[in-house]
Scaffold this motif. Structure first.
Motif, PDB file in Angstrom:
ATOM      1  N   ALA A   2       1.414  23.438  30.783  1.00 13.39           N
ATOM      2  CA  ALA A   2       0.355  24.652  30.853  1.00 13.39           C
ATOM      3  C   ALA A   2      -0.136  24.746  29.882  1.00 13.39           C
ATOM      4  N   LYS A   3      -1.328  26.275  29.903  1.00 14.76           N
ATOM      5  CA  LYS A   3      -1.911  26.280  28.791  1.00 14.76           C
ATOM      6  C   LYS A   3      -1.306  27.383  28.143  1.00 14.76           C
ATOM      7  N   LYS A   4      -0.927  27.870  28.918  1.00 14.07           N
ATOM      8  CA  LYS A   4      -0.442  29.918  28.940  1.00 14.07           C
ATOM      9  C   LYS A   4       1.426  29.708  29.590  1.00 14.07           C
ATOM     10  N   LEU A   5       1.941  30.083  28.528  1.00 13.01           N
ATOM     11  CA  LEU A   5       3.390  30.572  28.390  1.00 13.01           C
ATOM     12  C   LEU A   5       3.513  31.969  28.457  1.00 13.01           C
ATOM     13  N   VAL A   6       3.970  32.132  29.811  1.00 13.75           N
ATOM     14  CA  VAL A   6       4.960  34.047  30.010  1.00 13.75           C
ATOM     15  C   VAL A   6       6.495  34.033  30.429  1.00 13.75           C
ATOM     16  N   LEU A   7       6.021  35.316  29.247  1.00 15.23           N
ATOM     17  CA  LEU A   7       8.172  34.611  29.384  1.00 15.23           C
ATOM     18  C   LEU A   7       7.869  36.631  29.220  1.00 15.23           C
ATOM     19  N   LYS A   8       9.695  36.564  30.246  1.00 12.49           N
ATOM     20  CA  LYS A   8       9.515  37.780  29.965  1.00 12.49           C
ATOM     21  C   LYS A   8      11.140  38.758  29.542  1.00 12.49           C
ATOM     22  N   ALA A  22      14.591  33.978  23.895  1.00 13.16           N
ATOM     23  CA  ALA A  22      13.054  34.361  24.239  1.00 13.16           C
ATOM     24  C   ALA A  22      12.130  34.443  23.165  1.00 13.16           C
ATOM     25  N   PHE A  23      12.312  35.836  22.276  1.00 13.70           N
ATOM     26  CA  PHE A  23      11.499  35.899  21.276  1.00 13.70           C
ATOM     27  C   PHE A  23      11.416  34.326  20.406  1.00 13.70           C
ATOM     28  N   THR A  24      12.200  33.728  19.847  1.00 11.91           N
ATOM     29  CA  THR A  24      11.508  32.087  19.767  1.00 11.91           C
ATOM     30  C   THR A  24      11.820  31.534  20.196  1.00 11.91           C
ATOM     31  N   VAL A  25      11.154  31.371  21.359  1.00 14.77           N
ATOM     32  CA  VAL A  25      10.937  30.473  22.323  1.00 14.77           C
ATOM     33  C   VAL A  25       8.835  30.844  22.269  1.00 14.77           C
ATOM     34  N   ALA A  26       9.037  31.688  22.059  1.00 15.19           N
ATOM     35  CA  ALA A  26       7.583  32.905  21.798  1.00 15.19           C
ATOM     36  C   ALA A  26       6.995  32.610  20.789  1.00 15.19           C
ATOM     37  N   ALA A  27       7.349  33.031  19.954  1.00 15.08           N
ATOM     38  CA  ALA A  27       6.657  32.671  18.831  1.00 15.08           C
ATOM     39  C   ALA A  27       6.674  30.943  18.499  1.00 15.08           C
ATOM     40  N   VAL A  28       7.719  30.014  18.816  1.00 18.45           N
ATOM     41  CA  VAL A  28       7.625  28.716  18.391  1.00 18.45           C
ATOM     42  C   VAL A  28       6.006  28.103  19.488  1.00 18.45           C
ATOM     43  N   ALA A  29       6.274  29.074  20.289  1.00 14.82           N
ATOM     44  CA  ALA A  29       4.535  28.522  21.561  1.00 14.82           C
ATOM     45  C   ALA A  29       3.689  28.923  20.590  1.00 14.82           C
ATOM     46  N   VAL A  30       3.301  29.563  20.227  1.00 12.50           N
ATOM     47  CA  VAL A  30       2.214  30.540  20.037  1.00 12.50           C
ATOM     48  C   VAL A  30       2.394  29.462  18.194  1.00 12.50           C
ATOM     49  N   ALA A  31       3.225  29.749  17.702  1.00 12.99           N
ATOM     50  CA  ALA A  31       2.680  28.442  16.288  1.00 12.99           C
ATOM     51  C   ALA A  31       2.213  26.990  16.978  1.00 12.99           C
ATOM     52  N   VAL A  36       0.623  33.028  24.357  1.00 14.32           N
ATOM     53  CA  VAL A  36       1.785  33.382  25.103  1.00 14.32           C
ATOM     54  C   VAL A  36       1.499  35.311  25.583  1.00 14.32           C
ATOM     55  N   SER A  37       2.509  35.171  26.509  1.00 11.82           N
ATOM     56  CA  SER A  37       2.136  37.045  27.023  1.00 11.82           C
ATOM     57  C   SER A  37       3.304  37.377  27.300  1.00 11.82           C
ATOM     58  N   PHE A 107       1.772  41.338  35.099  1.00 10.58           N
ATOM     59  CA  PHE A 107       2.690  39.955  35.228  1.00 10.58           C
ATOM     60  C   PHE A 107       2.786  39.575  36.786  1.00 10.58           C
ATOM     61  N   VAL A 108       2.726  40.091  37.980  1.00  5.78           N
ATOM     62  CA  VAL A 108       2.037  38.886  38.538  1.00  5.78           C
ATOM     63  C   VAL A 108       1.090  37.798  38.238  1.00  5.78           C
ATOM     64  N   ARG A 109       0.145  38.716  38.407  1.00  2.65           N
ATOM     65  CA  ARG A 109      -1.156  37.809  37.729  1.00  2.65           C
ATOM     66  C   ARG A 109      -1.557  37.381  36.777  1.00  2.65           C
ATOM     67  N   GLU A 110      -0.616  37.061  35.970  1.00  6.19           N
ATOM     68  CA  GLU A 110      -0.153  36.778  34.263  1.00  6.19           C
ATOM     69  C   GLU A 110       0.404  34.895  34.562  1.00  6.19           C
ATOM     70  N   ALA A 111       1.297  35.938  34.877  1.00  2.94           N
ATOM     71  CA  ALA A 111       2.602  34.314  35.880  1.00  2.94           C
ATOM     72  C   ALA A 111       1.537  33.434  36.883  1.00  2.94           C
ATOM     73  N   MET A 112       0.674  33.861  37.909  1.00  2.00           N
ATOM     74  CA  MET A 112       0.653  33.211  38.599  1.00  2.00           C
ATOM     75  C   MET A 112      -0.982  32.280  38.199  1.00  2.00           C
ATOM     76  N   ALA A 113      -0.786  32.768  37.784  1.00  2.00           N
ATOM     77  CA  ALA A 113      -2.886  31.666  36.747  1.00  2.00           C
ATOM     78  C   ALA A 113      -2.830  30.736  36.295  1.00  2.00           C
ATOM     79  N   GLU A 114      -3.466  29.666  36.669  1.00  2.00           N
ATOM     80  CA  GLU A 114      -3.415  27.889  36.672  1.00  2.00           C
ATOM     81  C   GLU A 114      -3.140  27.701  34.974  1.00  2.00           C
ATOM     82  N   GLU A 115      -2.233  26.861  35.260  1.00  2.00           N
ATOM     83  CA  GLU A 115      -2.253  26.223  33.963  1.00  2.00           C
ATOM     84  C   GLU A 115      -1.341  27.282  33.771  1.00  2.00           C
ATOM     85  N   THR A 116      -0.646  27.617  33.872  1.00  2.00           N
ATOM     86  CA  THR A 116       1.045  28.446  33.250  1.00  2.00           C
ATOM     87  C   THR A 116       1.942  28.862  33.866  1.00  2.00           C
ATOM     88  N   GLN A 117       3.088  28.207  32.883  1.00  2.00           N
ATOM     89  CA  GLN A 117       4.185  28.491  33.162  1.00  2.00           C
ATOM     90  C   GLN A 117       5.283  29.391  32.569  1.00  2.00           C
TER      91      GLN A 117
END
Length: 121
Positions: A2-8, A22-31, A36-37, A107-117
């Motif tokens: 995935a090229k984008k990660l959406v975390l709730k 959740a915050f750790t995964v988001a920060a590691v993904a950005v790095a 990341v959203s 949120f739904v639009r972001e989560a359902m986008a192509e190449e998004t996890q």
């Protein structure tokens, strides 16, 4: 991959390990160069207010303010759920710089986008 990660994040200080993960995964993904959203819902909504993340403590975990700074500095976005903000009387003007308020349709639009996890904590 995935090229984008959406975390709730659905937990705050009431479930500190889940929240911190959740915050750790988001920060590691950005790095790692991943877009990341990060969505704050429920009790995690409070961490979008200045100074509130500094109150969060969890042994052996990175400080929340450092993780938030890393997410925003790396181009990640932080969004507070519209309904969660309203229930807590949080306005967009109350948020840390770089955070926003948006609703389920975004949120739904972001989560359902192509190449998004999408992940929920």
């Amino acid at each position: 991959m995935a090229k984008k990660l959406v975390l709730k994040v659905t937990a705050g200080a009431d479930a500190p390990e889940r929240c911190s993960q959740a915050f750790t995964v988001a920060a590691v993904a950005v790095a790692s160069g991943i877009e990341v959203s990060l969505w704050l819902t429920g009790e995690s909504s409070w961490f979008a207010l200045p100074g509130r993340a500094a109150e969060f403590e969890l042994p052996h975990a990175a400080p929340l303010p450092d993780l938030i700074d890393g997410i925003l500095a790396g181009g990640g976005t932080i969004t507070v759920c519209t309904q969660c903000a309203a229930r807590r009387d949080i306005a967009e003007t109350d948020l840390i710089e770089g955070a926003r308020i948006a609703g389920a349709q975004v949120f739904v639009r972001e989560a359902m986008a192509e190449e998004t996890q999408a992940l929920v904590y």
